[in-house]
Design an enzyme around this catalytic site. Sequence first.
Site, PDB file in Angstrom:
ATOM      1  N   ASP A  38      10.872  11.638  21.465  1.00 54.59           N
ATOM      2  CA  ASP A  38      10.133  12.585  22.309  1.00 54.59           C
ATOM      3  C   ASP A  38       9.872  11.926  23.666  1.00 54.59           C
ATOM      4  O   ASP A  38       9.520  10.750  23.747  1.00 54.59           O
ATOM      5  CB  ASP A  38       8.813  12.965  21.640  1.00 54.59           C
ATOM      6  N   ILE A  39      10.046  12.716  24.716  1.00 52.07           N
ATOM      7  CA  ILE A  39       9.901  12.188  26.076  1.00 52.07           C
ATOM      8  C   ILE A  39       8.442  11.840  26.398  1.00 52.07           C
ATOM      9  O   ILE A  39       8.166  11.050  27.288  1.00 52.07           O
ATOM     10  CB  ILE A  39      10.471  13.216  27.096  1.00 52.07           C
ATOM     11  N   ASN A  95       5.448  22.767  15.301  1.00 54.66           N
ATOM     12  CA  ASN A  95       4.618  23.718  16.032  1.00 54.66           C
ATOM     13  C   ASN A  95       5.381  25.038  16.161  1.00 54.66           C
ATOM     14  O   ASN A  95       6.576  25.040  16.472  1.00 54.66           O
ATOM     15  CB  ASN A  95       4.288  23.162  17.410  1.00 54.66           C
ATOM     16  N   GLY A 101       1.115  26.017  19.370  1.00 52.65           N
ATOM     17  CA  GLY A 101       1.321  24.997  20.408  1.00 52.65           C
ATOM     18  C   GLY A 101       2.776  24.698  20.705  1.00 52.65           C
ATOM     19  O   GLY A 101       3.083  23.673  21.315  1.00 52.65           O
ATOM     20  N   GLN A 102       3.674  25.598  20.306  1.00 55.53           N
ATOM     21  CA  GLN A 102       5.105  25.366  20.574  1.00 55.53           C
ATOM     22  C   GLN A 102       5.399  25.582  22.055  1.00 55.53           C
ATOM     23  O   GLN A 102       5.037  26.614  22.621  1.00 55.53           O
ATOM     24  CB  GLN A 102       5.959  26.315  19.729  1.00 55.53           C
ATOM     25  N   HIS A 108      12.280  22.596  16.071  1.00 54.17           N
ATOM     26  CA  HIS A 108      12.265  21.135  16.092  1.00 54.17           C
ATOM     27  C   HIS A 108      11.127  20.628  15.233  1.00 54.17           C
ATOM     28  O   HIS A 108      10.071  21.254  15.150  1.00 54.17           O
ATOM     29  CB  HIS A 108      12.125  20.592  17.523  1.00 54.17           C
ATOM     30  N   HIS A 110       8.642  17.348  14.736  1.00 49.07           N
ATOM     31  CA  HIS A 110       8.143  16.075  15.249  1.00 49.07           C
ATOM     32  C   HIS A 110       7.964  15.138  14.056  1.00 49.07           C
ATOM     33  O   HIS A 110       7.362  15.522  13.047  1.00 49.07           O
ATOM     34  CB  HIS A 110       6.762  16.240  15.889  1.00 49.07           C
TER      35      HIS A 110
END
Length: 122
Positions: A38-39, A95, A101-102, A108, A110
């Site tokens: 994750d960035i 999410n 909170g997507q 995807h 996490h």
Amino acid sequence: MEADTPPDVASSIFAKIASGQIPVQTVYEDDFVIAFPDITPVAPIHILVIPKVCIRDISCISQLTPAEAAGFLNGIAKTADVCGLGVGGFRTVMNTGVEGGQTVPYLHAHILGGRQLSWPPG
Ligand code: AMP
């Protein structure tokens, strides 16, 4: 990519990563998934796992074949293993939608680990 994929899903950053248009630092990859950091990590280990088939979120999972859906789950487990999270444990979060909170409209998961995680989440 499916012909009836919604435009926002098909044009999302993760669709471009899944198709290879945008390169990532691959942590794990197989026929069904690509996993990459994750960035904006929120844990010492924070990896995203995306299916190669383009769908919006987990509520659309029936759009995948059983093999694709199983491949997505297996890809999450494989990624956690590759990251060395098998002993200490980890959290998997998907999410979904606005209240979930997507922020990226492409399924995807996490994978969060490397520290003690609290519960409940915010
Ligand atoms: P979510 O808010 O559950 O939709 O998660 C989207 C996640 O994607 C966020 O944690 C972002 O930090 C992450 N993200 C967005 N763009 C990228 C990117 N190009 N590479 C890696 N992670 C990204």
